[in-house]
Write a protein that holds these residues in place. Structure first.
Motif, PDB file in Angstrom:
ATOM      1  N   LEU A 194      -9.753  -2.704   1.577  1.00  0.00           N
ATOM      2  CA  LEU A 194      -9.316  -4.019   2.360  1.00  0.00           C
ATOM      3  C   LEU A 194      -9.691  -5.457   3.252  1.00  0.00           C
TER       4      LEU A 194
ATOM      5  N   GLU B 210      -6.945   0.542  11.132  1.00  0.00           N
ATOM      6  CA  GLU B 210      -7.216  -0.390   9.996  1.00  0.00           C
ATOM      7  C   GLU B 210      -7.008  -1.943  10.230  1.00  0.00           C
ATOM      8  N   THR B 211      -5.529  -2.508   9.646  1.00  0.00           N
ATOM      9  CA  THR B 211      -5.442  -3.700   9.475  1.00  0.00           C
ATOM     10  C   THR B 211      -5.699  -4.596  11.331  1.00  0.00           C
TER      11      THR B 211
ATOM     12  N   VAL C 218       0.913  -1.018   0.215  1.00  0.00           N
ATOM     13  CA  VAL C 218       0.088  -0.123   0.073  1.00  0.00           C
ATOM     14  C   VAL C 218       0.606   1.384  -0.215  1.00  0.00           C
TER      15      VAL C 218
ATOM     16  N   PRO D 186      -2.620   5.229   0.235  1.00  0.00           N
ATOM     17  CA  PRO D 186      -3.714   5.460   1.297  1.00  0.00           C
ATOM     18  C   PRO D 186      -4.833   6.363   1.459  1.00  0.00           C
TER      19      PRO D 186
ATOM     20  N   LEU E  19      -9.047   2.270   2.083  1.00  0.00           N
ATOM     21  CA  LEU E  19      -8.695   1.301   3.298  1.00  0.00           C
ATOM     22  C   LEU E  19      -9.778   0.311   3.058  1.00  0.00           C
TER      23      LEU E  19
ATOM     24  N   LEU F   6      -3.639   3.406   8.483  1.00  0.00           N
ATOM     25  CA  LEU F   6      -3.722   1.965   8.191  1.00  0.00           C
ATOM     26  C   LEU F   6      -3.773   0.877   9.447  1.00  0.00           C
TER      27      LEU F   6
END
Length: 494
Positions: free
Chosen positions: A138, A172-173, A127, A130, A135, A169
């Motif tokens: 994903l 979000e992950t 990525v 972003p 995002l 990021l």
């Protein structure tokens, strides 16, 4: 009657060594039984007292990338992988800046992989740009493609993210339980030193290592660990090159913070002296003043043997989680390869494509110089090269160990002292690159067999690569099983 029976070898997992009296019975590509009873099979392999390890998982390889037009594609890269004992590879699908459709990015890499692979493979997603909208895609990457890992950079203009982008990021992950890999070097430090070197016309290959000092990796490693702690999310810092930076990982681990580290063969065996005029063992050394370009990679090769020893210590004490090749090759004697760094006959290190070939030599190097010298145990070798990569990248339900119900992926070595020692020459390898950074090194062992889901893919004594292009399958992956359950998210961040 089994499809394949393997016996008379020491079976190595990350925790155990099983004796040669144990038979492995394989049917339909899966390990069906492990027993001391004598088994019959359509094909029987006598390991002759050698070590039997799980198939290698090289979880960090670059294939068929636009920024490396002379590098390996899936055919040559996977061929080289199985010749080096690997049964699974994880290359990268790269988001170009300005392209916000992740599915389009991944479809493009499926197309590149459609030539076929000799081993199983999956994708990480890089990525580079972003946005809130991108995002949100994903979750689709997980559900449709089984892509559960992403890579980001703190350096390189075309890829780097700032701290604010990294925090968004990572949040979000965390929600999606994706594995985040981070290339950690301080971009501003590197740019500052680059400017000073350019002013002084210090542009030879050696100055690549000067431009990316230990401090750049040290600071960025500490910083990304701090960002991960803010979000309370596991991260893996890739291709760590120094004990200095690794000490931040070790400190976090001692405090039970789930920070993981990857290192690579170049940081165990090569110093920045190679950037001056190439490998001192290589034939023709000294004839080509630009040969140091072969050793340009980032982070760069470090200065001294003591720094290499420090990375070895981080492997031995458990700080390093996975051992990958970071196979990112470009041909040397090619105007679109490493020779891009020759501008009007003068070397310019910033123009040299980054990266080294190493997909085939990764396992033999650590086996010969780690296991056979007693520097690490066979169990540690398996942990670094197979089991932990399977766990952290969502493959531990079928890959990474030798056990009933797992894919029948094996690397069978020669009994110690039984293989004739040799000095590595690039012509022995199966990649599509015209050099190896490890040419001239002595090898005391090499994979005798690589077995992919019960089928022999590599038989060193009888034909070399013996399976077919296309025998490798695309792998949809689950979440990491290494980190364990996370605490409830901070309500401020939710």
């Amino acid at each position: 009657m089994f499809d394949l029976v393997i016996h008379n070898g020491h079976i190595i997992t990350a925790s155990d060594v099983l004796p040669p009296s144990v038979y492995i019975g394989v049917k339909n590509g899966v390990i069906q039984t492990m027993t001391t009873e004598i088994l019959q099979g359509k094909k029987v392999i006598d390991a002759q007292g050698a070590l039997i390890t799980p198939g290698g998982i090289d979880s960090h390889v670059h294939l068929d990338q636009d920024n490396a037009p002379t590098g390996d594609n899936f055919e040559s890269g996977s061929r080289s992988a199985v010749a080096g004992g690997n049964t699974t590879i994880l290359p990268f699908a790269i988001q170009p800046k300005g392209e916000y459709d992740f599915q389009k990015v991944v479809d493009d890499y499926h197309k590149r992989a459609s030539v076929g692979s000799y081993c199983d493979y999956g994708f990480h997603l890089i990525v580079s740009d972003p946005t809130t909208e991108s995002l949100q895609q994903l979750s689709q990457m997980i559900a449709k493609e089984g892509i559960t890992s992403i890579k980001v950079y703190t350096t390189y203009p075309r890829y780097k993210l700032n701290d604010s982008q990294l925090l968004e990021l990572l949040l979000e992950t965390r929600k999606l339980e994706m594995t985040t890999m981070i290339h950690a070097e301080n971009s501003d430090v590197i740019d500052f030193i680059n400017g000073k070197l350019q002013e002084k016309k210090m542009t030879g290959t050696y100055y690549h290592s000067v431009s990316r000092p230990l401090e750049a990796e040290d600071e960025a490693s500490y910083r990304v660990i701090s960002l991960a702690k803010v979000i309370d999310v596991p991260i893996l810092i890739v291709h760590m090159s120094s004990e200095t930076a690794l000490s931040h990982v070790e400190s976090a681990q001692r405090n039970l913070v789930p920070i993981y580290a990857e290192t690579c063969p170049q940081y165990l065996f090569l110093t920045s002296d190679y950037l001056k005029q190439g490998c001192c063992h290589h034939k023709g050394h000294g004839e080509d003043p630009f040969e140091g370009a072969k050793y340009v990679c980032s982070p760069p090769l470090r200065q001294s043997q003591s720094e290499l020893d420090g990375v070895w210590r981080s492997i031995q004490n458990g700080t390093v989680t996975v051992f990958s090749s970071d196979h990112a090759p470009s041909q040397y004697d090619n105007p679109k390869g490493k020779k891009l760094g020759l501008v009007d006959g003068l070397p310019h290190y910033k123009q040299i494509p980054n990266g080294l070939p190493g997909i085939e030599t990764r396992l033999p190097l650590l086996f010969c110089y780690g296991v056979e010298t007693g520097r690490i145990t066979p169990q540690k070798f398996v942990e670094l090269c197979s089991t932990n990569p399977a766990k952290i990248y969502g493959l531990s339900d079928r890959k990474g160990t030798i056990g009933i119900g797992y894919d029948a992926d094996f690397t069978i070595w020669y009994p110690k002292g039984e293989m004739k020692e040799f000095i590595l020459d690039n012509e022995m390898l199966h990649h599509d690159i015209d050099y190896s950074p490890f040419e001239g090194m002595k090898f005391t062992n090499w994979p005798r067999y690589t077995i992919l889901r019960g089928q022999v893919a590599w038989d060193r004594d009888n034909g070399g690569v013996v399976n077919k292009l296309g025998d490798g399958n695309y792998l949809k992956r689950g979440p990491s099983t290494l980190a364990g359950p996370m605490k409830e998210i901070n309500p401020i961040l939710a």
